[in-house]
Design an enzyme around this catalytic site. Structure first.
Site, PDB file in Angstrom:
ATOM      1  N   SER A 104      -3.864  -1.645  34.313  1.00 44.12           N
ATOM      2  CA  SER A 104      -4.985  -0.698  34.358  1.00 44.12           C
ATOM      3  C   SER A 104      -5.075   0.077  35.663  1.00 44.12           C
ATOM      4  CB  SER A 104      -6.309  -1.422  34.092  1.00 44.12           C
ATOM      5  OG  SER A 104      -6.559  -2.381  35.092  1.00 44.12           O
ATOM      6  N   LYS A 147     -15.976  -1.577  34.526  1.00 42.36           N
ATOM      7  CA  LYS A 147     -15.377  -0.830  35.638  1.00 42.36           C
ATOM      8  C   LYS A 147     -16.239   0.350  36.050  1.00 42.36           C
ATOM      9  CE  LYS A 147     -10.701  -2.137  34.208  1.00 42.36           C
ATOM     10  NZ  LYS A 147      -9.449  -1.679  33.562  1.00 42.36           N
TER      11      LYS A 147
END
Length: 617
Positions: A104, A147
């Site tokens: 990611s 996030k």
């Protein structure tokens, strides 16, 4: 005075040339209460070297980030038209809590590496999540909402996410206990963060640096396109003729002859299967008439396997010694596969035929696996399952020779230099590492399903081929694994964009490397033949991946290509109508940072020069 000036210049140069780029990246941390968002700081430094990528993580991540770092570095050097073999790249990752590693952070790592290579500053109020594909695309990730919240806490005003992940589904959070869909863009507005979907590294770099990168632009190569069409048409002509003849024979045998050994249920099933063959054969002919020769061949090939199964089933039923008939059938196919394998093995691997040999090897090994499964079913007394596997294996082996025959370029290209497949070992390792991390990441953040199981099976196959020294096959199985895994995470429904990306990659291979990307063109054609959005997207992604594979292989074997291509860098000094981000504010921060670096360099240079001059006096 000269000494002062000399050391002043040296100091400024060192600050500008070797200053690290630091980027803050949102991540997730696993706790007793589930996954929570956090941020990590990553320092990036590039120095003269020999192509190594080093990563230092503290604390150690739950997953290896080395693969993402390698792909990020590779893409950055490709984008900047620099030879990675002349540099070493260092990634220093620091986090306050243990994080879940994986792919990611790949997009952010790539952005930071591009900035470091060009001595650009990073806008501190921009953060990003998304894996990086070898072609520069930004791929899907998990934990978007966690996030985003972590990015807000860290002071982000802009949060970049992979295209297609605007809507996140949460299970069991509605008032009725069902699923809830969250619009990440709207959720970001509530937090005071502008969420932007990005498709590629070219989109992302603008928000972080205020520079616009313009890709190399290539157009179609008519000579190579004609060579592809001729090869595919000739193959389609051969396969369609074989299929039609086989259909007429099996149809006559099943419908016009008295099959004494068939019971009613089996006869009904075989005739139903023959009807499906008729429909698929008509579809193959329709695809052929539309110029989709690869798609027509694929459809006809499936018909041929079914016809072989029907015909062999009739032979088996009519046989007086059924077990002996089936055993001899399997032996004949196995011997035929072994003979074809020797032919393929003796074919010299060159720069211009590696795709055809790759396709041939892939099919002959698959036929071996199928005949092995047929033998297992035979010994387990499952004759009809054995016939299914054996029929597929027989024609898979024949298709291997078809592809080998396509390797003749008929004067379009020279034969090319011989390739030692060992040269591709480092590249195969990179592809394998990338696939392994992506598959592992998917298995951790999402529940187990058939698609992720297929990805894991492909990954195991890639490892097996790598250990055997079959590096070409390892690369393609790795491609299969990460395409499956990323499709499971999410798939990009913007098929127009994917089609454009596939075209650009294909044109680049043809224009820059003068190479015919036959697999990428085949998948591109196959995608065009579908109406279903999912399959169009899937096969466009395959087309992009295989075109990128060609580029990577040709670069790895030091293929001579036509120039470096066009690479434009445009600095945005003011916002324009419709611009999403506030370029003026970002540009101001970047200028302040640049000025700060300049004054630090001046100060250190003056100090150093003063003390050295004083000592000399």
């Amino acid at each position: 005075m000269k000494k002062y000036l000399l050391f002043l210049l040296i100091s400024i140069f060192l600050n500008i040339a070797f200053g690290d780029v630091t980027i803050t990246v949102p991540a997730v941390s696993k706790t007793d209460y589930g996954y929570v968002g956090t941020t990590i700081n990553i320092d990036v430094r590039v120095s003269n070297g020999s192509g190594h990528v080093f990563i230092d993580t503290l604390p150690v991540t739950e997953m290896d980030m080395q693969s993402s770092a390698r792909i990020a570095a590779k893409v950055a050097f490709d984008v900047c038209n620099k030879n990675q073999k002349d540099y070493d790249v260092y990634y220093i990752v620091r986090s306050k809590v243990p994080i879940v590693g994986g792919p990611s952070a790949g997009g952010a790592l790539c952005v930071a590496t591009i900035a470091e290579l060009n001595n650009w500053s990073i806008n501190r109020d921009v953060m990003m999540t998304g894996m990086i594909y070898p072609d520069g695309g930004i791929g899907p990730v998990g934990g978007i909402l966690e996030k985003l919240k972590a990015a807000k806490v860290a002071g982000a005003r802009y949060f970049l996410i992979p295209y297609g992940e605007r809507y996140v589904t949460l299970e069991g959070l509605s008032t009725e206990g069902g699923n809830t869909t969250i619009d990440v863009v709207e959720y970001g507005k509530k937090l005071g963060v502008k969420v932007v979907e990005v498709r590629s590294i070219y989109d992302a770099i603008y928000y972080f640096t205020n520079y616009t990168l313009v890709e190399e632009n290539y157009t179609s190569n008519p000579i190579l396109e004609e060579a592809y069409r001729r090869k595919m048409k000739n193959l389609a002509d051969e396969v369609l003729k074989l299929t039609e003849n086989s259909y007429n024979y099996v149809n006559d045998r099943l419908n016009n002859n008295l099959n004494v050994g068939l019971n009613y249920q089996m006869e009904t099933n075989l005739k139903k299967r023959l009807k499906e063959c008729s429909n698929d054969l008509k579809m193959a002919k329709k695809l052929y008439s539309q110029g989709y020769y690869y798609a027509a061949t694929s459809k006809a090939f499936g018909v041929m396997i079914n016809l072989e199964t029907i015909n062999t089933t009739l032979n088996y039923i009519e046989s007086t010694d059924k077990r002996s008939y089936l055993k001899n059938y399997l032996i004949n196919i196995q011997e035929d596969i072994e003979n074809k394998k020797k032919i393929i093995k003796n074919k010299k691997l060159t720069k211009n035929n590696f795709e055809y040999i790759l396709a041939s090897k892939s099919r002959i090994y698959e036929s071996e696996d199928l005949i092995d499964k047929a033998w297992k079913e035979y010994y387990n007394d499952n004759p009809f399952s054995a016939i299914e596997y054996a029929s597929y294996g027989k024609w898979r082996g024949k298709s291997a020779i078809w592809w080998l025959g396509l390797s003749s370029d008929e004067g379009i290209l020279p034969d090319g230099e011989h390739i030692d497949e060992y040269q591709l070992m480092p590249l195969a390792q990179k592809y394998l590492d990338n696939a392994e991390v992506v598959v592992l990441y998917c298995s951790m953040v999402l529940p187990e399903t058939g698609l992720i199981e297929d990805a894991e099976e492909k990954l195991d196959k890639a490892k097996e081929y790598y250990e055997k020294g079959e590096y070409l096959l390892s690369i393609t199985e790795s491609i299969d694994a990460y395409v499956y895994a990323t499709t499971y995470l999410n798939y990009n429904t913007d098929t127009d964009y994917l089609k454009e990306r596939a075209e650009k990659r294909i044109y680049k291979v043809m224009g820059k490397y003068r190479y015919l990307p036959v697999s990428a063109m085949g998948y591109y054609e196959y995608a065009n033949s579908f109406n279903n959005t999912f399959y169009k997207a899937l096969y466009y992604k395959y087309s992009i991946a295989y075109a990128q594979m060609d580029i990577d292989i040709l670069k790895e074997i030091n293929h001579n290509y036509t120039g470096e291509g066009n690479f434009f860098i445009l600095r945005n000094l003011s916002s324009s109508p419709g611009t999403i981000c506030s370029v003026n504010n970002h540009g101001f921060y970047a200028v302040v940072i640049d000025i700060a670096y300049l004054f630090i360099g001046l100060f250190c240079g003056v100090l150093l020069g003063y003390f050295i001059g004083k000592n000399n006096n």
